[in-house]
Design a protein around this motif. Sequence first.
Motif, short mmCIF file in Angstrom:
data_model
loop_
_atom_site.label_atom_id
_atom_site.label_comp_id
_atom_site.label_asym_id
_atom_site.label_seq_id
_atom_site.Cartn_x
_atom_site.Cartn_y
_atom_site.Cartn_z
N PRO A 1 0.79 -1.23 0.00
CA PRO A 1 0.00 0.00 0.00
C PRO A 1 0.83 1.28 0.00
CG PRO A 1 -0.11 -1.10 2.14
CD PRO A 1 0.60 -2.03 1.22
N ALA A 2 2.07 1.23 0.43
CA ALA A 2 2.88 2.45 0.45
C ALA A 2 3.07 3.00 -0.95
CB ALA A 2 4.24 2.19 1.09
N SER A 3 3.15 2.13 -1.91
CA SER A 3 3.27 2.62 -3.29
C SER A 3 1.99 2.37 -4.06
CB SER A 3 4.45 1.97 -4.00
OG SER A 3 4.26 0.58 -4.10
N GLY A 4 1.39 1.20 -3.88
CA GLY A 4 0.26 0.85 -4.72
C GLY A 4 0.74 0.66 -6.14
N TYR A 5 -0.21 0.54 -7.05
CA TYR A 5 0.18 0.35 -8.45
C TYR A 5 0.66 1.69 -9.02
CZ TYR A 5 -0.04 -0.16 -13.46
OH TYR A 5 0.27 -0.15 -14.79
N VAL A 6 1.77 1.65 -9.69
CA VAL A 6 2.28 2.82 -10.41
C VAL A 6 2.53 2.40 -11.86
CG1 VAL A 6 4.14 4.52 -10.56
CG2 VAL A 6 3.37 3.73 -8.32
N THR B 1 6.86 5.20 -4.32
CA THR B 1 6.02 5.89 -3.34
C THR B 1 5.81 7.33 -3.80
OG1 THR B 1 8.03 6.34 -2.10
CG2 THR B 1 6.71 4.47 -1.38
N PHE B 2 5.05 8.10 -3.03
CA PHE B 2 4.69 9.45 -3.45
C PHE B 2 5.92 10.28 -3.85
CE2 PHE B 2 4.06 13.96 -2.57
CZ PHE B 2 3.03 14.21 -3.47
N ALA B 3 5.84 10.91 -5.01
CA ALA B 3 6.90 11.74 -5.59
C ALA B 3 8.14 10.93 -5.98
CB ALA B 3 7.31 12.88 -4.66
N GLN B 4 8.09 9.64 -5.76
CA GLN B 4 9.12 8.72 -6.23
C GLN B 4 10.55 9.17 -5.89
OE1 GLN B 4 6.58 8.37 -10.11
NE2 GLN B 4 7.66 6.43 -9.84
N GLY C 1 -0.98 10.28 -16.96
CA GLY C 1 -2.28 10.57 -16.37
C GLY C 1 -2.45 10.12 -14.94
N GLN C 2 -1.66 9.15 -14.51
CA GLN C 2 -1.89 8.60 -13.18
C GLN C 2 -1.54 9.62 -12.10
OE1 GLN C 2 0.45 5.22 -11.96
NE2 GLN C 2 -1.09 4.55 -10.48
N GLU C 3 -2.34 9.60 -11.07
CA GLU C 3 -2.19 10.59 -10.00
C GLU C 3 -0.78 10.57 -9.40
OE1 GLU C 3 -5.59 10.90 -7.75
OE2 GLU C 3 -4.79 12.39 -6.36
N ARG C 4 -0.21 9.37 -9.26
CA ARG C 4 1.11 9.25 -8.65
C ARG C 4 2.15 10.13 -9.34
NH1 ARG C 4 2.81 5.59 -5.40
NH2 ARG C 4 0.93 6.39 -4.47
N TYR C 5 1.94 10.38 -10.61
CA TYR C 5 2.95 11.13 -11.36
C TYR C 5 2.80 12.64 -11.27
CZ TYR C 5 4.67 6.86 -13.49
OH TYR C 5 5.22 5.63 -13.70
#
Lengths: 460, 215
Positions: A259-264, A323-326, B70-74
């Motif tokens: 869950p910390a990253s989830g699908y990216v 994870t967020f902002a990678q 498009g994905q939010e993570r990006y």
Amino acid sequence: MKNNTTTNINQHKEEEQHHPKNDPSTVSSIDSRFNQTLKNVQGLLKGRSIPGKVLLTRRAEPLDDPSIQSPTFGRSFSHNDAGSRDHMHESMEEKDQSTSKRNNEGSNMLNSSTSNIENTSKETHKSPMTARATDSTRVTKFTKELSVPTVRLERLRELGWSGVPPYMRPTVWRLLLGYAPPNSDRREGVLRRKRLEYLDCVAQFYDIPDTERSDDEINMLRQIAVDCPRTVPDVTFFQQDQVQKSLERILYTWAIRHPASGYVQGINDLVTPFLVVFLSEYLEGDVDNWSVSNISPEKISDIEADCYWCLSKLLDGMQDHYTFAQPGIQRLVFKLKELVRRIDEPVSRHIEEQGLEFLQFAFRWFNCLLIREIPFHLVTRLWDTYLAEGDALPDFLVYIFASFLLTWSEKLQKLDFQEMVMFLQHLPTQNWAHQELEMVLSRAYMWHSMFNSSPSHLAS
Amino acid sequence: MARRPDEEYDYLFKVVLIGDSGVGKSNLLSRFTRNEFCLESKSTIGVEFATRTLQVEGRTVKAQIWDTAGQERYRAITSAYYRGALGALLVYDVTKPTTFDNVSRWLKELRDHADANIVIMMIGNKTDLKHLRAVATEDAQSYAEKEGLSFIETSALEAINVEKAFQTILSEIYRIISKKSLSSGEPAPANIKEGQTIVVGASEASTKKPCCSSS
């Protein structure tokens, strides 16, 4: 001067043969020669060829693309042996080499007349491009290493770094990733248990109605469903419904459990080498002609499980890449920029002057581990080296990508900002064969040996 | 930034393509810049880039278009590219209502990260999938009016309205730029020809003042 240089490099090579690269004795000897070697590399990049034995001359067919026949590239061939473990070693001692179909078409081979027919027939239908990995002596070494009661992983890493024979890949990859235990008595039991565990996960997380999912989970599943059909779309095999369903299950299960990253986006690409390798235990011939419809559901489930666990193991070593902002990727992109500045000042200055940020092109390289940048048939070979690096992979990626980028050092210096962005988005690697990739890896290894043990040289 | 002598243009406009994953941003871009369409194109990772030089209101304009993932993570990565953009094409898929619902989130992204005067055009893509349409033109039209956006529906696959969409937003940017340069006494945009710096991508961190940014 040049002769000294050569001697040094050869000594350096020999040491590399016998010591894993973290061995303190290697480190100190490299340190003491650092300045000398740095000059060698700079010379190499500036076009002053260093005389040395040309040991790997098994060039496939004439390269269609002029840009990879640039002087840098041609020159670099003479150093193919300088970097990676075993290269020189193998080339010298192996007179009896099996050669693949593609190599037979080539004009410039070492030992085409003494090819090992048995090995050739076994290999060509699976991976016609593989050259060294099928060398009979190497195959023997792998066989020997894999047959002992407890596999010595360090030894397997050394062997695997330079390429694994295709039909041994499934076994070797499972071991290298720490999915299968080195102890052969335990291996089967562990795999059976892990495969059941995967089945449980799928039942628990994937095979449930949407009403039992949170909004975020529904969104994630939707995103995965959008991406599965466009995963390596140029390889038709991945367009099969069943393959895409497998991909979806693996990705969703992985995402829910991380869950910390989830699908990216891009992680979908990372499953594909595993799928191809583990399916190769059941399917023969060219990947494009594969059909999974004849494989039993139980076996498909085992293959999926192996992909799932291997993906998990691979990404465990790069948790903050997704994870967020990678931040993990941002950090490595920064390191890449620094390394390129050290190795190739002119191209580095040019990139900076043009206002091109490394993030603009290298982000995708790190995010998809170069899968998008090279022909798919070369990816598994590249991953042999990745997996052999193990925990050291993230840092080693920086060296591989620097080496990859500098393949076009001269070309890049002729391009302005926009041309560079476009060029780097669509690199001319379509006609690459193993030789080009080996070159990138060998050079990466050489630079890693020189720079990594002298971190102060990387400080700004 | 080096300019090739053989590459003449009066203006260089930076435009970003944003919107949910899978709505067809990359195909709109490839249709506009290369007249290509790919049914199963790969997802965009981070940001991609293409340009096309064309005539807008009698001037030669080089459109520099940044296509974003498009994905939010990006968004942490892609939002860095909004700065200095004069235009934004905000794309949704007429067959996927959620992608239309998310338009408001994308507008907020732009408000947070882009220049205040950025020209925004909303695009409803995939009109070729007539039997799957789930967002009515009228609904989108009234939403666009409410938010003060231009609006057009396109099909990148059938090459319908793609040219028009880009032409429209580039014309709008041109009108704003030319008006602004008249009234503000800033250097005339024609000066761009002399090789002044134009903000693109990450060079925006430089201290040089952009001459055709809307900020």
